[in-house]
Write a protein that holds these residues in place. Structure first.
Motif, PDB file in Angstrom:
ATOM      1  N   PHE A  68      29.174  45.830  38.788  1.00  0.00           N
ATOM      2  CA  PHE A  68      30.129  46.370  37.815  1.00  0.00           C
ATOM      3  C   PHE A  68      31.546  45.897  38.137  1.00  0.00           C
ATOM      4  O   PHE A  68      32.329  45.607  37.232  1.00  0.00           O
ATOM      5  CB  PHE A  68      30.038  47.893  37.750  1.00  0.00           C
ATOM      6  CG  PHE A  68      28.991  48.382  36.788  1.00  0.00           C
ATOM      7  CD1 PHE A  68      29.347  48.971  35.597  1.00  0.00           C
ATOM      8  CD2 PHE A  68      27.642  48.233  37.070  1.00  0.00           C
ATOM      9  CE1 PHE A  68      28.387  49.415  34.690  1.00  0.00           C
ATOM     10  CE2 PHE A  68      26.666  48.669  36.191  1.00  0.00           C
ATOM     11  CZ  PHE A  68      27.043  49.259  34.987  1.00  0.00           C
ATOM     12  N   LYS A  69      31.880  45.783  39.416  1.00  0.00           N
ATOM     13  CA  LYS A  69      33.184  45.252  39.806  1.00  0.00           C
ATOM     14  C   LYS A  69      33.286  43.780  39.420  1.00  0.00           C
ATOM     15  O   LYS A  69      34.323  43.321  38.940  1.00  0.00           O
ATOM     16  CB  LYS A  69      33.395  45.435  41.310  1.00  0.00           C
ATOM     17  CG  LYS A  69      34.774  45.107  41.777  1.00  0.00           C
ATOM     18  CD  LYS A  69      35.769  46.101  41.254  1.00  0.00           C
ATOM     19  CE  LYS A  69      37.172  45.759  41.731  1.00  0.00           C
ATOM     20  NZ  LYS A  69      38.196  46.303  40.854  1.00  0.00           N
ATOM     21  N   ASN A  70      32.189  43.039  39.599  1.00  0.00           N
ATOM     22  CA  ASN A  70      32.184  41.617  39.235  1.00  0.00           C
ATOM     23  C   ASN A  70      32.338  41.394  37.737  1.00  0.00           C
ATOM     24  O   ASN A  70      32.776  40.330  37.316  1.00  0.00           O
ATOM     25  CB  ASN A  70      30.923  40.929  39.754  1.00  0.00           C
ATOM     26  CG  ASN A  70      30.960  40.702  41.240  1.00  0.00           C
ATOM     27  OD1 ASN A  70      32.017  40.768  41.874  1.00  0.00           O
ATOM     28  ND2 ASN A  70      29.806  40.446  41.829  1.00  0.00           N
ATOM     29  N   ALA A  71      31.991  42.392  36.934  1.00  0.00           N
ATOM     30  CA  ALA A  71      32.181  42.270  35.476  1.00  0.00           C
ATOM     31  C   ALA A  71      33.662  42.129  35.135  1.00  0.00           C
ATOM     32  O   ALA A  71      34.007  41.600  34.076  1.00  0.00           O
ATOM     33  CB  ALA A  71      31.581  43.472  34.754  1.00  0.00           C
ATOM     34  N   GLU A  72      34.528  42.580  36.018  1.00  0.00           N
ATOM     35  CA  GLU A  72      35.968  42.450  35.809  1.00  0.00           C
ATOM     36  C   GLU A  72      36.468  41.066  36.206  1.00  0.00           C
ATOM     37  O   GLU A  72      37.577  40.681  35.840  1.00  0.00           O
ATOM     38  CB  GLU A  72      36.713  43.520  36.604  1.00  0.00           C
ATOM     39  CG  GLU A  72      36.352  44.934  36.175  1.00  0.00           C
ATOM     40  CD  GLU A  72      36.984  46.007  37.048  1.00  0.00           C
ATOM     41  OE1 GLU A  72      38.043  45.751  37.650  1.00  0.00           O
ATOM     42  OE2 GLU A  72      36.415  47.110  37.128  1.00  0.00           O
ATOM     43  N   ILE A  73      35.656  40.313  36.940  1.00  0.00           N
ATOM     44  CA  ILE A  73      36.035  38.996  37.443  1.00  0.00           C
ATOM     45  C   ILE A  73      35.320  37.880  36.695  1.00  0.00           C
ATOM     46  O   ILE A  73      35.899  36.839  36.405  1.00  0.00           O
ATOM     47  CB  ILE A  73      35.710  38.887  38.952  1.00  0.00           C
ATOM     48  CG1 ILE A  73      36.510  39.934  39.728  1.00  0.00           C
ATOM     49  CG2 ILE A  73      35.963  37.486  39.482  1.00  0.00           C
ATOM     50  CD1 ILE A  73      36.015  40.153  41.143  1.00  0.00           C
ATOM     51  N   CYS A  74      34.057  38.120  36.358  1.00  0.00           N
ATOM     52  CA  CYS A  74      33.199  37.076  35.796  1.00  0.00           C
ATOM     53  C   CYS A  74      32.740  37.428  34.381  1.00  0.00           C
ATOM     54  O   CYS A  74      32.060  38.439  34.180  1.00  0.00           O
ATOM     55  CB  CYS A  74      31.982  36.895  36.707  1.00  0.00           C
ATOM     56  SG  CYS A  74      30.778  35.712  36.091  1.00  0.00           S
TER      57      CYS A  74
END
Length: 162
Positions: free
Chosen positions: A141-147
């Motif tokens: 879910f944190k990576n959804a903000e990056i990728c």
């Protein structure tokens, strides 16, 4: 990558987990979560090209394991201590990470100049095709903000949950 997919991600990815608590709870309960992630990973990456974005390389650092440090240093024809001094520091979690962003190995064309020798964390990013996805849902879910690809994988899961 479709400009629409990228723009949609950019507009809607901030605070993804806090804005999608119901999806997070639903995914925590899924029995075949790995299968679903792997299917959507393949579909989304057929539509998107990482080289058109490279946001991960522009904004975050991978963790460098000792084997990564040795491999990248050798590829750059540097001694390990010299490589560490020039490019890395130890973060609050006691991991080696890059001193700065964007990644110093990111070329003007969004290609990695140490691609064949890149850190394991870079090889595996964004981790949407691994086993035991339940264990890394917070990170996902944190990576959804990056990728943008992760964002679109999760958005498609959200559609399936409706």
């Amino acid at each position: 990558m479709s400009k629409i997919l990228y723009d949609n991600w950019k507009e809607n990815s901030k605070e993804y987990k806090s804005n999608n608590k119901d999806l997070y709870k639903a995914l925590r309960k899924k029995k075949k979560l790995d299968d679903e992630f792997h299917e959507l990973d393949a579909l989304v990456f057929d539509e998107m090209d990482c080289l058109e974005c490279a946001n991960c390389c522009k904004t975050t650092s991978p963790i460098f394991q000792q084997s990564d440090i040795e491999r990248v240093a050798k590829a750059l024809k540097m001694k390990v201590p010299e490589f560490i001094d020039q490019y890395l520091h130890i973060d609050e979690d006691h991991d080696y990470v890059l001193n700065s962003a964007p990644c110093p190995f990111l070329g003007y064309d969004n290609k990695c100049i140490v691609y064949k020798n890149r850190p394991t964390a870079c090889r595996e990013y964004p981790h949407t095709n691994r086993k035991r996805m339940h264990q890394i849902l917070n990170k996902t879910f944190k990576n959804a903000e990056i990728c943008p690809a992760v964002y679109h994988i999760l958005e498609r899961m959200k559609e399936r949950e409706r």
